[in-house]
Structure formats: structure tokens, C-alpha cells
Design a protein around this motif. Sequence first.
Motif, PDB file in Angstrom:
ATOM      1  N   ALA A  82     -50.800  59.189  15.018  1.00  0.00           N
ATOM      2  CA  ALA A  82     -51.432  60.591  14.790  1.00  0.00           C
ATOM      3  C   ALA A  82     -50.065  61.517  15.087  1.00  0.00           C
ATOM      4  N   ILE A  83     -49.262  61.126  16.007  1.00  0.00           N
ATOM      5  CA  ILE A  83     -48.123  61.635  16.311  1.00  0.00           C
ATOM      6  C   ILE A  83     -46.941  61.484  14.984  1.00  0.00           C
ATOM      7  N   ARG A  84     -46.985  60.511  14.513  1.00  0.00           N
ATOM      8  CA  ARG A  84     -45.845  60.373  13.264  1.00  0.00           C
ATOM      9  C   ARG A  84     -46.482  61.312  12.139  1.00  0.00           C
ATOM     10  N   ALA A  85     -47.844  61.125  12.093  1.00  0.00           N
ATOM     11  CA  ALA A  85     -48.285  61.961  10.742  1.00  0.00           C
ATOM     12  C   ALA A  85     -47.892  63.367  11.063  1.00  0.00           C
ATOM     13  N   LEU A  86     -48.197  63.931  12.378  1.00  0.00           N
ATOM     14  CA  LEU A  86     -47.722  65.202  12.519  1.00  0.00           C
ATOM     15  C   LEU A  86     -46.483  65.531  12.393  1.00  0.00           C
ATOM     16  N   VAL A  87     -45.587  64.903  12.871  1.00  0.00           N
ATOM     17  CA  VAL A  87     -44.034  65.204  12.685  1.00  0.00           C
ATOM     18  C   VAL A  87     -43.756  65.029  11.437  1.00  0.00           C
ATOM     19  N   GLU A  88     -44.109  64.081  10.632  1.00  0.00           N
ATOM     20  CA  GLU A  88     -43.878  63.810   9.197  1.00  0.00           C
ATOM     21  C   GLU A  88     -44.262  65.203   8.468  1.00  0.00           C
ATOM     22  N   ALA A  89     -45.595  65.624   8.728  1.00  0.00           N
ATOM     23  CA  ALA A  89     -46.157  66.776   7.957  1.00  0.00           C
ATOM     24  C   ALA A  89     -45.096  68.277   8.160  1.00  0.00           C
ATOM     25  N   LEU A  90     -44.797  68.301   9.648  1.00  0.00           N
ATOM     26  CA  LEU A  90     -43.959  69.353  10.175  1.00  0.00           C
ATOM     27  C   LEU A  90     -42.343  69.177   9.520  1.00  0.00           C
ATOM     28  N   ALA A  91     -41.999  68.102   9.265  1.00  0.00           N
ATOM     29  CA  ALA A  91     -40.625  67.936   8.834  1.00  0.00           C
ATOM     30  C   ALA A  91     -40.651  68.403   7.217  1.00  0.00           C
ATOM     31  N   GLU A  92     -41.688  68.108   6.793  1.00  0.00           N
ATOM     32  CA  GLU A  92     -41.946  68.603   5.348  1.00  0.00           C
ATOM     33  C   GLU A  92     -41.829  70.014   4.820  1.00  0.00           C
ATOM     34  N   SER A  93     -42.105  70.626   5.933  1.00  0.00           N
ATOM     35  CA  SER A  93     -42.147  72.119   5.801  1.00  0.00           C
ATOM     36  C   SER A  93     -40.512  72.606   5.666  1.00  0.00           C
ATOM     37  N   GLY A  94     -39.651  71.916   6.028  1.00  0.00           N
ATOM     38  CA  GLY A  94     -38.171  72.156   6.016  1.00  0.00           C
ATOM     39  C   GLY A  94     -37.757  72.940   6.995  1.00  0.00           C
ATOM     40  N   ASP A  95     -38.750  73.359   7.916  1.00  0.00           N
ATOM     41  CA  ASP A  95     -38.394  74.154   9.046  1.00  0.00           C
ATOM     42  C   ASP A  95     -38.034  73.406  10.384  1.00  0.00           C
ATOM     43  N   PRO A  96     -37.128  73.764  11.379  1.00  0.00           N
ATOM     44  CA  PRO A  96     -36.575  73.051  12.318  1.00  0.00           C
ATOM     45  C   PRO A  96     -38.109  72.496  13.151  1.00  0.00           C
ATOM     46  N   VAL A  97     -37.741  71.175  13.522  1.00  0.00           N
ATOM     47  CA  VAL A  97     -39.093  70.806  14.523  1.00  0.00           C
ATOM     48  C   VAL A  97     -38.029  69.972  15.866  1.00  0.00           C
ATOM     49  N   LEU A  98     -38.728  70.444  17.012  1.00  0.00           N
ATOM     50  CA  LEU A  98     -38.152  70.168  18.184  1.00  0.00           C
ATOM     51  C   LEU A  98     -39.097  69.367  19.225  1.00  0.00           C
ATOM     52  N   ILE A  99     -38.936  68.240  19.122  1.00  0.00           N
ATOM     53  CA  ILE A  99     -39.869  67.307  20.229  1.00  0.00           C
ATOM     54  C   ILE A  99     -39.287  67.349  21.610  1.00  0.00           C
ATOM     55  N   VAL A 100     -40.415  67.456  22.765  1.00  0.00           N
ATOM     56  CA  VAL A 100     -39.929  67.618  23.919  1.00  0.00           C
ATOM     57  C   VAL A 100     -40.633  66.158  24.801  1.00  0.00           C
ATOM     58  N   THR A 101     -39.541  65.552  25.338  1.00  0.00           N
ATOM     59  CA  THR A 101     -40.066  64.470  26.349  1.00  0.00           C
ATOM     60  C   THR A 101     -40.772  64.598  27.459  1.00  0.00           C
TER      61      THR A 101
END
Length: 288
Positions: free
Chosen positions: A78-97
Amino acid sequence: MSRIAIAGWTTPGESAITARAFGQVFSRASNAENVTVHYDDVTNGDALLQADAGTIRIVSLLPYAADLARPWAEIEPAIRALVEALAESGDPVLIVTVLRCVAGRDDDEGQARLVRIRRLNLLAVGLSHDYGAFVLDLDRILADIGGLALGCDYRLESEAAVETASDELALSVVANCLDDVLPFEAQERMKAAIEAGRSGIKPVAVLLQSDLVTLGRGRQRQRVSITTDAVQENHAGWLVGQVLSGRIGPGEAARRLVMAIRRRGLRDSTRLLVAAMRQVLGSRRPAT
């Protein structure tokens, strides 16, 4: 006047961190640059996906650490699918640990939560490699201070944790996500303003400078964490992969390369690009 749009999916407990990061720390630093900041707290990944184009998207892994009832076999894809979809937008994606500080870690629930947090933080590295997301490694930063000194656990609900984490969040957005909005010089001024106005506890790494190295031969020599170079190489590898797959056009790739050269200098940027091309092309070779 420029406008910076940011959307974040976090836990309700993190609202104090994002409110301070973007309502106080970030806004104070951006006022002198004639920039307005709009932050939107969203309640799930779908809402994050629906944010307007040009929005910086922040994904906290803490919601997944809190949901122990959901098995890891469901959470990871689920996380992988979300981040992949967000990356497809071309906008910056920031993941917080997530900070690995769990009360009652010797009981079954504490052990299960600690394992979940470790898996999430390890996954963040893979997501950066696979999709070009940036990572704010709060676990590493705050662990250098310690949960006892901060007076908190993984939920970061103490005043010291809020102040420290919000400073780091604001800095991470300025350092990684503003190339499409502000010129290099303005970004540097904002970073300096945030650093000067820190009110939280500074991480040990900042105080001791023990894990920093000097990079850059261009417009600025930078003191950066030794872990940063690997993240940037992963991001460069992702960009090369996007160009080869046709998801990013040559013009967009060239624009991002120019921004990288402005930040790191020509020699370091070329080195990263060559390493990324070798990484991507090597992974595409058929097994013998």
C-alpha cells in the motif's frame, strides 16, 4: 509574489509539528522572500494524491506505525503504491521516518511496534531508491538526541520533540523541494534564517559535526551528512530511469540537471549522473 503549496498526511498527534513548521518556522523564513505558504493537513493518501499540481507532498510513516492491527503484508504494497502514484505527479515527495523509541518495548505489543517501525524506516530507503522520493530521517536525527532528552516516544508529543522535529521538517522542505518555486539564493537565505531561529534541541550531529563532510565545487561548498550522497544518487538514478522509460521528457530532465549543477557544482553533479546511469543500465542487463 510566489506561493508555496504543501500537503501532508500525518497523524493527529503530528499536527503540532506541521503547524509550527509551516505556520511559524517556514513562514517566518519566507516572509523576507515575498513568498506565501499554504499548508493543508489531509486525512489519507487519496487526499494527498488529489492535491493540486505543484504541491509538495509529505508522507509521514507514523500512521502505519500506529496501525498494528493491519498486517505488514498489506501495508508495504500500500505504501509503495501510494509513493509511486505521488512520484508520477512530478511534484516533490518527502517521506518522514519514525523515531524508534517505544515504551514497554519488552512486552509483545512494544516488540511488535518496534519491528514495525524498523521495517517502515528501512522501506523509506527503498522508496527513495525506487521512486526518487526525498527522505527526512527523523529517526536518525532524533535518535542522536534520545527520547529521554526529548521527553517523548515515537509519537513525538513533547514540546521539545515538536520544536526540534518542526525545525527539521521546515529545513528539509527548503533543502529539497523548492527548486520550482524559488531561486537558489532565496533558498539559501531561508535555510540560514531557519537555522538561526532554531528553538528546539539541536541534534548531536549538528553540535559535533562528526558525521559531516564537505561537498560541492560550484556556487557553494556544503557541509552535509555522509548519508545524503547516497540518497541523492538514488534520486538521480530514479530520474535517469524516468527518462529512459519516457515518463519524463528530455527538456524536464535537462531543467532538473541544471538545478542540480547550481546546487552541487558541475563535477559532483556529473559524477552523480554517471553513477546513476551505471546503476540503471546495470539493473536492466539480462541475467546470464
